[in-house]
Design a protein around this motif. Structure first.
Motif, short mmCIF file in Angstrom:
data_model
loop_
_atom_site.label_atom_id
_atom_site.label_comp_id
_atom_site.label_asym_id
_atom_site.label_seq_id
_atom_site.Cartn_x
_atom_site.Cartn_y
_atom_site.Cartn_z
N VAL A 72 -3.83 6.67 11.61
CA VAL A 72 -3.23 6.22 12.86
C VAL A 72 -3.69 4.80 13.21
O VAL A 72 -2.88 3.94 13.56
CB VAL A 72 -3.55 7.21 14.01
CG1 VAL A 72 -3.20 6.62 15.37
CG2 VAL A 72 -2.81 8.52 13.79
N ALA A 73 -4.99 4.56 13.11
CA ALA A 73 -5.51 3.23 13.44
C ALA A 73 -4.90 2.16 12.54
O ALA A 73 -4.45 1.11 13.01
CB ALA A 73 -7.03 3.21 13.33
N ALA A 74 -4.86 2.44 11.24
CA ALA A 74 -4.29 1.46 10.31
C ALA A 74 -2.80 1.28 10.53
O ALA A 74 -2.28 0.16 10.48
CB ALA A 74 -4.57 1.90 8.87
N GLY A 75 -2.11 2.37 10.80
CA GLY A 75 -0.68 2.28 11.08
C GLY A 75 -0.38 1.52 12.35
O GLY A 75 0.56 0.71 12.40
N LEU A 76 -1.16 1.77 13.40
CA LEU A 76 -0.97 1.03 14.66
C LEU A 76 -1.19 -0.46 14.46
O LEU A 76 -0.44 -1.29 14.99
CB LEU A 76 -1.91 1.56 15.73
CG LEU A 76 -1.58 2.91 16.34
CD1 LEU A 76 -2.73 3.39 17.23
CD2 LEU A 76 -0.28 2.85 17.12
N ALA A 86 3.53 2.71 6.28
CA ALA A 86 3.17 3.74 5.31
C ALA A 86 1.98 3.35 4.43
O ALA A 86 1.03 4.12 4.29
CB ALA A 86 4.37 4.09 4.44
N GLY A 87 2.03 2.18 3.82
CA GLY A 87 0.94 1.74 2.95
C GLY A 87 -0.38 1.62 3.68
O GLY A 87 -1.39 2.21 3.25
N PRO A 88 -0.42 0.90 4.81
CA PRO A 88 -1.67 0.82 5.55
C PRO A 88 -2.17 2.18 6.04
O PRO A 88 -3.38 2.44 6.00
CB PRO A 88 -1.32 -0.09 6.73
CG PRO A 88 -0.25 -0.97 6.18
CD PRO A 88 0.57 -0.07 5.30
N ALA A 89 -1.28 3.06 6.44
CA ALA A 89 -1.72 4.38 6.90
C ALA A 89 -2.38 5.16 5.75
O ALA A 89 -3.41 5.81 5.94
CB ALA A 89 -0.54 5.17 7.47
N LEU A 90 -1.80 5.07 4.57
CA LEU A 90 -2.37 5.75 3.41
C LEU A 90 -3.74 5.16 3.06
O LEU A 90 -4.70 5.90 2.79
CB LEU A 90 -1.43 5.64 2.21
CG LEU A 90 -1.86 6.35 0.93
CD1 LEU A 90 -2.06 7.84 1.18
CD2 LEU A 90 -0.84 6.14 -0.16
N VAL A 91 -3.85 3.84 3.08
CA VAL A 91 -5.13 3.19 2.80
C VAL A 91 -6.15 3.54 3.88
O VAL A 91 -7.31 3.85 3.57
CB VAL A 91 -4.96 1.65 2.68
CG1 VAL A 91 -6.30 0.94 2.65
CG2 VAL A 91 -4.14 1.31 1.45
N GLY A 92 -5.74 3.53 5.15
CA GLY A 92 -6.66 3.87 6.24
C GLY A 92 -7.17 5.30 6.13
O GLY A 92 -8.36 5.56 6.32
N ALA A 93 -6.28 6.23 5.79
CA ALA A 93 -6.68 7.63 5.62
C ALA A 93 -7.65 7.78 4.45
O ALA A 93 -8.67 8.47 4.56
CB ALA A 93 -5.45 8.50 5.41
N SER A 94 -7.34 7.13 3.35
CA SER A 94 -8.20 7.22 2.17
C SER A 94 -9.57 6.62 2.43
O SER A 94 -10.61 7.20 2.07
CB SER A 94 -7.54 6.51 0.98
OG SER A 94 -6.30 7.09 0.68
#
Length: 138
Positions: A72-76, A86-94
């Motif tokens: 969420v933080a990366a996506g925001l 999508a890409g930033p959210a995946l990287v943030g989650a990982s």
């Protein structure tokens, strides 16, 4: 700075202190109440993290919350900058998942050697630094 690098920084900060990246992002916005709430949540977490009753961050529920919050933080942040989410959210989650396990290892290592409080404070500082760098307007 590249949006995926920012996402990694925000995700890593989330793995250390889950509310800190959201507070850093809120600090960049115009909503005064959101800033107050997010800062209070982050401050509360900095205190609660040191309490013996605080559950391990790598138990299923806290780990899931950190992974989701990292996404969420990366996506925001990506959306705020007009980038794809999508890409930033995946990287943030990982990054949140990896940092959660790394932080748990670090704290266990330091606690075993009698440095629980200094290790926790160092982790606080790292989380704040990572969140600040990841959310900066530059």
């Amino acid at each position: 700075m590249n949006s995926l690098v920012r996402a990694g920084l925000l995700g890593a900060a989330t793995g250390a202190r889950s509310a800190t990246p959201l507070a850093a992002l809120a600090a960049q916005g115009d909503n005064r109440w959101l800033k107050v709430f997010a800062t209070a949540a982050a401050g509360g977490e900095l205190i609660a993290d040191k309490l013996p009753a605080t559950p391990s961050r790598v138990k299923p529920a806290p780990l899931t919350a950190r992974i989701v919050t990292g996404a969420v933080a990366a996506g925001l942040d990506a959306r705020r900058r007009g980038r794809g989410v999508a890409g930033p959210a995946l990287v943030g989650a990982s990054a949140a998942a990896v940092a959660s396990y790394a932080g748990a290892w670090w704290r266990a290592f330091a606690t075993h050697r009698g440095y629980a409080t200094p290790a926790a404070l160092a982790e606080d500082g790292a989380a704040i630094l990572l969140a600040t760098l990841g959310s900066s307007r530059r």
